[in-house]
Design a protein around this motif. Structure first.
Motif, short mmCIF file in Angstrom:
data_model
loop_
_atom_site.label_atom_id
_atom_site.label_comp_id
_atom_site.label_asym_id
_atom_site.label_seq_id
_atom_site.Cartn_x
_atom_site.Cartn_y
_atom_site.Cartn_z
N ASP A 66 0.81 -1.13 -0.14
CA ASP A 66 0.04 -0.04 0.10
C ASP A 66 0.95 1.03 0.04
OD1 ASP A 66 -1.88 -2.04 2.06
OD2 ASP A 66 -2.74 -1.27 0.25
N SER A 67 0.42 2.23 -0.52
CA SER A 67 1.19 3.53 -0.58
C SER A 67 0.12 4.73 -0.71
CB SER A 67 2.21 3.50 -1.94
OG SER A 67 2.42 4.80 -2.07
N THR A 68 0.80 5.88 -0.34
CA THR A 68 -0.08 7.18 -0.52
C THR A 68 0.81 8.08 -1.29
OG1 THR A 68 0.95 7.99 1.54
CG2 THR A 68 -1.28 6.81 1.71
N GLU A 69 1.51 7.79 -2.12
CA GLU A 69 2.40 8.65 -3.09
C GLU A 69 2.17 8.18 -4.64
OE1 GLU A 69 6.17 10.67 -1.58
OE2 GLU A 69 6.88 9.01 -2.51
N PHE A 70 2.06 9.07 -5.47
CA PHE A 70 1.94 8.66 -6.87
C PHE A 70 2.78 9.82 -7.77
CE2 PHE A 70 -0.68 12.11 -8.64
CZ PHE A 70 -1.38 12.66 -7.36
N ALA A 71 3.28 9.10 -8.84
CA ALA A 71 4.18 9.88 -9.91
C ALA A 71 3.86 10.06 -11.28
CB ALA A 71 5.71 9.44 -9.82
N ILE A 72 3.33 11.05 -11.68
CA ILE A 72 2.80 11.14 -13.09
C ILE A 72 3.03 12.64 -13.27
CG2 ILE A 72 0.49 11.75 -12.48
CD1 ILE A 72 -0.55 9.98 -14.59
N ASN A 73 3.24 12.69 -14.91
CA ASN A 73 3.58 14.17 -15.34
C ASN A 73 2.13 14.56 -15.54
OD1 ASN A 73 3.93 16.30 -16.92
ND2 ASN A 73 5.62 15.48 -18.22
N ALA A 74 1.75 15.35 -14.53
CA ALA A 74 0.19 16.09 -14.43
C ALA A 74 -0.10 16.90 -15.53
CB ALA A 74 0.15 16.66 -13.21
N SER A 75 1.20 17.36 -16.40
CA SER A 75 0.68 18.41 -17.37
C SER A 75 -0.17 17.59 -18.62
CB SER A 75 2.21 18.93 -17.89
OG SER A 75 2.78 17.95 -18.45
N ASN A 76 -0.03 16.32 -18.42
CA ASN A 76 -0.71 15.58 -19.65
C ASN A 76 -2.02 15.13 -19.25
OD1 ASN A 76 1.80 15.49 -21.35
ND2 ASN A 76 2.66 13.92 -20.22
N GLU A 77 -2.62 15.53 -18.19
CA GLU A 77 -3.71 15.23 -17.39
C GLU A 77 -4.94 15.17 -18.58
OE1 GLU A 77 -6.96 16.96 -16.92
OE2 GLU A 77 -7.64 15.64 -15.62
N ARG A 78 -4.92 16.20 -19.44
CA ARG A 78 -6.24 16.30 -20.38
C ARG A 78 -6.10 15.31 -21.49
NH1 ARG A 78 -2.26 19.99 -21.50
NH2 ARG A 78 -1.87 20.67 -23.60
N PHE A 79 -4.99 14.60 -21.63
CA PHE A 79 -4.88 13.54 -22.59
C PHE A 79 -5.01 12.10 -21.94
CE2 PHE A 79 -3.36 16.62 -25.43
CZ PHE A 79 -2.30 17.46 -24.90
N TRP A 80 -5.08 12.13 -20.73
CA TRP A 80 -5.14 10.93 -20.11
C TRP A 80 -6.28 10.01 -20.45
CZ3 TRP A 80 -3.77 12.80 -14.62
CH2 TRP A 80 -2.43 13.34 -14.40
N GLU A 81 -6.51 8.73 -20.41
CA GLU A 81 -7.70 7.95 -20.40
C GLU A 81 -8.18 8.04 -19.07
OE1 GLU A 81 -6.98 4.26 -23.26
OE2 GLU A 81 -5.80 4.02 -21.53
N ALA A 82 -9.90 7.78 -19.07
CA ALA A 82 -10.45 8.12 -18.06
C ALA A 82 -10.16 7.25 -16.74
CB ALA A 82 -12.07 7.66 -18.40
N PRO A 83 -9.62 5.74 -16.79
CA PRO A 83 -9.23 5.14 -15.73
C PRO A 83 -8.27 5.97 -14.89
CG PRO A 83 -9.67 3.69 -17.56
CD PRO A 83 -9.67 5.00 -17.87
N VAL A 84 -7.37 6.76 -15.43
CA VAL A 84 -6.21 7.10 -14.93
C VAL A 84 -6.57 8.67 -14.48
CG1 VAL A 84 -3.93 8.28 -15.40
CG2 VAL A 84 -4.24 6.04 -16.42
N GLN A 85 -7.26 9.08 -15.14
CA GLN A 85 -8.01 10.43 -14.55
C GLN A 85 -8.63 10.36 -13.39
OE1 GLN A 85 -10.23 11.90 -18.20
NE2 GLN A 85 -8.47 13.41 -18.66
N ARG A 86 -9.38 9.15 -13.29
CA ARG A 86 -10.11 8.69 -12.05
C ARG A 86 -9.27 8.65 -11.00
NH1 ARG A 86 -13.79 3.48 -11.11
NH2 ARG A 86 -14.20 3.62 -8.83
N TYR A 87 -8.17 7.75 -11.22
CA TYR A 87 -7.45 7.39 -10.25
C TYR A 87 -6.65 8.61 -9.51
CZ TYR A 87 -3.45 5.82 -7.69
OH TYR A 87 -2.56 5.12 -6.31
N VAL A 88 -6.04 9.51 -10.37
CA VAL A 88 -5.39 10.88 -9.72
C VAL A 88 -6.42 11.78 -9.46
CG1 VAL A 88 -4.13 12.66 -10.85
CG2 VAL A 88 -3.70 10.47 -11.61
#
Ligand code: P6P
Length: 344
Positions: free
Chosen positions: A203-225
């Motif tokens: 388990d973890s409470t830390e995530f790493a992603i290039n958030a500047s791409n948010e508008r391009f992600w698929e729905a499941p990733v947008q939901r998770y973040v």
């Protein structure tokens, strides 16, 4: 502290345990030597005028840094001569590199990213080397090896590892019997076992992603973040932290030390690309390490290590890290799209 076990001792003891031939151990030592030489070059940086662009592009169409070219050469020179390899593949070379005629050929294939995260070099942020060892389907025959011989699923890797050139230089390795971390003692030029049997918290409470791409992600990733960002008031009922170093090796190393999730997912920024990271010399070796440390690694829809590669430089979406978080993201990908998304 450590008990002073050197990487050389560790490899020989592991060789005895798995009954490997000296061939594998000697190959691993040549790879380690290349990482020591790269560490030395990286840490000298601007002092020896090796920062900046090489004025060329790699097969990915990315501008090569001088160090991309230099470190690729270091890997080739350190590994071509000893007779353990049939060929090599690199992020920095369009085609495979066959062992020159004057050297004996061996039964292994080596594929690597000699300097991952090199855009961080000029701003003095951690970078790394990633490598993966496969068996050549041609064995010890003198039959020429082709790029197709490299196209093996990640489950066929014999060994995978990375070096991270940060405040200290560390080497993290697996050959299928767990993950071990070694720190370079610059005074004696040896890697010392400092992180035996590394495990990723489930388990973890830390995530790493290039958030500047948010508008391009698929729905499941947008939901998770989105759920992570909603924190304790949201459905996860806890707060999360975010990191993005733009150096996969540094992100994966942090996850091995304290858990977390790293995502470079499929996005619509460049629909022609399946993802940004490369399967053979980034995603597969890192997936082997992550899985051996008790984590998980997926495209969101399939286990990365089971993918059948179609091309040496194939790109792939990557979601890896703490098992329970990765499995949650996989479950979001498995849900049918909401009517609004389906209509979009
Ligand atoms: P972005 C480095 O170029 C790399 O291949 C990975 O090491 C890193 O995670 C990613 O690309 C960074 O991508 O889009 O943030 O520059």
């Amino acid at each position: 502290m450590h008990n002073g076990t050197t990487l050389t001792q560790f490899i020989i003891e592991e060789q005895r345990q798995i009954g490997a031939s000296g061939d594998f151990s000697s190959l691993l030592n040549d790879i380690v030597t290349a990482c020591k030489v790269i560490s030395n070059a990286v840490h000298k940086g601007a002092l020896i005028g090796i920062q900046g662009s090489a004025g060329s592009e790699n097969v990915q169409g990315e501008t090569q840094k001088k160090l991309d070219v230099i470190t690729n050469e270091i890997f080739i020179k350190s590994n071509e001569w000893a007779g353990h390899l049939a060929a090599m593949g690199s992020e920095e070379m369009d085609d495979i590199y066959s062992i020159p005629r004057q050297y004996p050929k061996g039964k292994y294939l080596l594929v690597f990213d000699p300097l991952d995260g090199s855009s961080n070099i000029d701003v003095n942020i951690s970078v790394g080397t990633i490598f993966s060892i496969l068996r050549s389907p041609k064995g010890m025959s003198q039959e020429p090896v082709t790029a197709r011989d490299f196209l093996q699923p990640g489950t066929r890797q014999v060994c995978a590892g990375y070096a991270v050139y940060g405040p200290s230089t560390m080497l993290v390795l697996t050959s299928g019997h767990g993950v071990n971390g070694f720190t370079l003692d610059q005074n004696i030029g040896e890697f010392i076992l400092t992180h035996p049997k590394m495990r990723i918290p489930e388990d973890s409470t830390e995530f790493a992603i290039n958030a500047s791409n948010e508008r391009f992600w698929e729905a499941p990733v947008q939901r998770y973040v989105d759920e992570c960002l909603k924190g304790v008031e949201g459905p996860r009922k806890k707060n999360f932290n975010m990191r993005w170093i733009a150096s996969m090796v540094a992100e994966v190393h942090r996850i091995l030390i304290r858990g977390g999730v790293f995502m470079y997912p499929k996005d619509t920024k460049d629909p022609g690309k399946a993802g940004k990271l490369r399967l053979m010399y980034e995603a597969n070796p890192m997936s082997f390490i992550v899985e051996q440390a008790g984590g998980a690694s997926s495209t969101g829809r399939e286990r990365i290590m089971e993918m059948a590669p179609a091309d040496l430089h194939q790109r792939v979406p990557v979601i890896l890290g703490s098992k329970n978080e990765v499995n949650r993201i996989i479950s979001y990908h498995a849900e049918p799209p909401k009517a609004s998304e389906a209509a979009a």
